[in-house]
Enzyme design. Structure first.
Site, PDB file in Angstrom:
ATOM      1  N   SER A 164       0.860  -1.197   0.000  1.00 20.74           N
ATOM      2  CA  SER A 164       0.000   0.000   0.000  1.00 20.74           C
ATOM      3  C   SER A 164       0.888   1.235   0.000  1.00 20.74           C
ATOM      4  O   SER A 164       2.017   1.211   0.511  1.00 20.74           O
ATOM      5  CB  SER A 164      -0.857   0.005   1.267  1.00 20.74           C
ATOM      6  OG  SER A 164      -1.406   1.281   1.478  1.00 20.74           O
ATOM      7  N   TYR A 178      -2.123  -1.169  10.093  1.00 18.21           N
ATOM      8  CA  TYR A 178      -2.180  -1.333   8.639  1.00 18.21           C
ATOM      9  C   TYR A 178      -0.874  -0.870   7.992  1.00 18.21           C
ATOM     10  O   TYR A 178      -0.267  -1.602   7.209  1.00 18.21           O
ATOM     11  CB  TYR A 178      -3.367  -0.535   8.079  1.00 18.21           C
ATOM     12  CG  TYR A 178      -3.555  -0.722   6.583  1.00 18.21           C
ATOM     13  CD1 TYR A 178      -4.133  -1.891   6.084  1.00 18.21           C
ATOM     14  CD2 TYR A 178      -3.161   0.248   5.674  1.00 18.21           C
ATOM     15  CE1 TYR A 178      -4.305  -2.079   4.721  1.00 18.21           C
ATOM     16  CE2 TYR A 178      -3.326   0.067   4.316  1.00 18.21           C
ATOM     17  CZ  TYR A 178      -3.905  -1.095   3.831  1.00 18.21           C
ATOM     18  OH  TYR A 178      -4.063  -1.290   2.474  1.00 18.21           O
TER      19      TYR A 178
HETATM   20  P1  NAD Z   1     -11.617  -5.477   0.172  1.00 12.76           P
HETATM   21  O1  NAD Z   1     -11.988  -5.346   1.595  1.00 12.76           O
HETATM   22  O2  NAD Z   1     -12.663  -5.303  -0.859  1.00 12.76           O
HETATM   23  O3  NAD Z   1     -10.924  -6.906  -0.098  1.00 12.76           O
HETATM   24  C1  NAD Z   1     -10.134  -7.565   0.840  1.00 12.76           C
HETATM   25  C2  NAD Z   1     -10.343  -9.053   0.628  1.00 12.76           C
HETATM   26  O4  NAD Z   1      -9.534  -9.773   1.571  1.00 12.76           O
HETATM   27  C3  NAD Z   1     -11.789  -9.473   0.865  1.00 12.76           C
HETATM   28  O5  NAD Z   1     -12.154 -10.385  -0.152  1.00 12.76           O
HETATM   29  C4  NAD Z   1     -11.738 -10.156   2.218  1.00 12.76           C
HETATM   30  O6  NAD Z   1     -12.733 -11.138   2.372  1.00 12.76           O
HETATM   31  C5  NAD Z   1     -10.350 -10.772   2.150  1.00 12.76           C
HETATM   32  N1  NAD Z   1      -9.852 -11.162   3.452  1.00 12.76           N
HETATM   33  C6  NAD Z   1      -9.789 -10.428   4.583  1.00 12.76           C
HETATM   34  N2  NAD Z   1      -9.295 -11.159   5.592  1.00 12.76           N
HETATM   35  C7  NAD Z   1      -9.003 -12.382   5.082  1.00 12.76           C
HETATM   36  C8  NAD Z   1      -8.474 -13.575   5.619  1.00 12.76           C
HETATM   37  N3  NAD Z   1      -8.133 -13.673   6.910  1.00 12.76           N
HETATM   38  N4  NAD Z   1      -8.321 -14.642   4.802  1.00 12.76           N
HETATM   39  C9  NAD Z   1      -8.668 -14.570   3.501  1.00 12.76           C
HETATM   40  N5  NAD Z   1      -9.192 -13.466   2.931  1.00 12.76           N
HETATM   41  C10 NAD Z   1      -9.359 -12.394   3.724  1.00 12.76           C
HETATM   42  O7  NAD Z   1     -10.420  -4.472  -0.041  1.00 12.76           O
HETATM   43  P2  NAD Z   1      -9.508  -4.167  -1.301  1.00 12.76           P
HETATM   44  O8  NAD Z   1      -9.387  -2.713  -1.367  1.00 12.76           O
HETATM   45  O9  NAD Z   1      -9.936  -4.918  -2.494  1.00 12.76           O
HETATM   46  O10 NAD Z   1      -8.105  -4.722  -0.770  1.00 12.76           O
HETATM   47  C11 NAD Z   1      -7.333  -5.702  -1.451  1.00 12.76           C
HETATM   48  C12 NAD Z   1      -5.872  -5.527  -1.072  1.00 12.76           C
HETATM   49  O11 NAD Z   1      -5.390  -4.292  -1.607  1.00 12.76           O
HETATM   50  C13 NAD Z   1      -5.629  -5.463   0.447  1.00 12.76           C
HETATM   51  O12 NAD Z   1      -4.439  -6.142   0.763  1.00 12.76           O
HETATM   52  C14 NAD Z   1      -5.467  -3.976   0.687  1.00 12.76           C
HETATM   53  O13 NAD Z   1      -4.716  -3.695   1.833  1.00 12.76           O
HETATM   54  C15 NAD Z   1      -4.761  -3.548  -0.583  1.00 12.76           C
HETATM   55  N6  NAD Z   1      -4.865  -2.111  -0.865  1.00 12.76           N
HETATM   56  C16 NAD Z   1      -6.084  -1.562  -1.158  1.00 12.76           C
HETATM   57  C17 NAD Z   1      -6.138  -0.197  -1.428  1.00 12.76           C
HETATM   58  C18 NAD Z   1      -7.427   0.498  -1.786  1.00 12.76           C
HETATM   59  O14 NAD Z   1      -7.401   1.717  -1.943  1.00 12.76           O
HETATM   60  N7  NAD Z   1      -8.534  -0.196  -1.925  1.00 12.76           N
HETATM   61  C19 NAD Z   1      -4.976   0.578  -1.394  1.00 12.76           C
HETATM   62  C20 NAD Z   1      -3.771  -0.023  -1.087  1.00 12.76           C
HETATM   63  C21 NAD Z   1      -3.730  -1.384  -0.836  1.00 12.76           C
END
Ligand code: NAD
Length: 274
Positions: A164, A178
């Site tokens: 991130s 985080y």
């Molecule tokens: P999201 O909440 O839509 O997706 C996260 C996914 O991880 C979900 O499907 C959830 O069920 C799954 N998950 C959570 N805990 C889990 C576990 N213990 N075992 C298996 N699966 C689990 O969020 P997102 O934005 O799609 O995030 C995806 C990745 O991208 C994450 O690692 C997040 O930190 C990273 N990220 C997102 C952003 C953003 O702006 N959305 C920015 C930087 C990084």
């Protein structure tokens, strides 16, 4: 020493003789990719684009119904998919996802360590349980999945860890667990790249997203004051579309990035450039 150099030279020359065009090197036909956290948000977009590039995809997350929907959609579009309910904090579940993938498709070539959760609790109020939970999913879960996959991956495989922009910068809201877990993911990426690239031929890189509209960021971006802050710090002045990360993901997953390992690739509208 001379033998080593000559082997490295022969390997480099055989790569130069690769008859594929640059665009063809982005294709993933015949490869098998595991995506964790593929029940929503970026994980679903990643699974769709890996399948679109020709890979068979294996989806792991906790919400079985949403996983099944994603699997059916990929199959309806002509792709091949497998899914298994998986909690990445559980080492047995990680191993079972890999074993199920091997049974379904016979190999594992790509791992996208995408499962993640966030916290938005002021540090003085954050419980040790909350802190541990975030680190356990984001950092330890990435390690467990990488370990389970690397045991069965062949040379030429690729692991992509989703970090991130908050691993590299402070985000103007409380996110101690985080941010530190995602900084840990960058350290993990470098270390595993160091351990496995030469010895096992597995490349390990990190994708560093900025702000994308998903379930995770919904509450933040719905708060006008915070959204304004994010926009003013993002040179491109807008949130990213999940599909905009996919180009970099396919690049890191494919032979198009065969000379990259231990790298951090930011797709963040310019957030981390200042
Ligand atoms: P999201 O909440 O839509 O997706 C996260 C996914 O991880 C979900 O499907 C959830 O069920 C799954 N998950 C959570 N805990 C889990 C576990 N213990 N075992 C298996 N699966 C689990 O969020 P997102 O934005 O799609 O995030 C995806 C990745 O991208 C994450 O690692 C997040 O930190 C990273 N990220 C997102 C952003 C953003 O702006 N959305 C920015 C930087 C990084």
């Amino acid at each position: 020493m001379l033998g080593l150099l000559s082997r490295a030279y022969t390997r480099a020359m055989s790569r130069l003789e690769d008859a594929r065009t640059v665009i063809e090197r982005f294709r993933l036909d015949g490869k098998v990719a595991i995506v964790t956290g593929a029940s929503s948000g970026l994980g679903v977009a990643f699974a769709d684009s890996l399948a679109g590039a020709g890979a068979k995809v294996s989806l792991g997350a906790r919400r079985a119904d949403q996983l099944l929907q994603a699997k059916k959609r990929i199959e309806a579009d002509g792709g091949s998919a497998y899914c298994a309910e998986t909690d990445v904090t559980d080492p047995d579940a990680c191993r079972q996802l890999v074993e199920g993938t091997l049974e379904a498709f016979g190999q594992v070539d790509i791992l996208v360590n995408n499962a993640g959760i966030s916290d938005a609790v002021p540090a003085l109020k954050e419980s040790t349980e909350e802190f541990d939970r975030v680190v356990s999913v984001n950092l330890r879960g990435s390690f467990l999945m990488a370990q389970a996959c690397a045991r069965v991956m062949n040379s030429g495989s690729s692991i992509i860890n989703i970090s991130s922009c908050l691993a590299l910068t402070q985000g103007d809201f409380p996110a101690a667990a985080y941010s530190s877990s995602k900084a840990g993911v960058l350290g993990l990426t470098r270390d595993l790249a160091g351990q496995w690239t030469v010895r096992k031929g597995i490349r390990v890189n990190a994708l560093v997203p900025g702000y994308f509209a998903t379930e995770m960021t919904q509450s933040l971006v719905e708060e006008p004051e915070y959204l304004q802050k994010v926009m003013s710090r993002t040179p491109m002045g807008r949130l990213g579309e999940p599909a905009e990360l996919s180009g970099a993901l396919i690049f890191l997953a494919s032979d198009a990035s065969s000379y990259m390992t231990g790298a951090e690739v930011a797709v963040d509208g310019g957030w981390t450039m200042r």
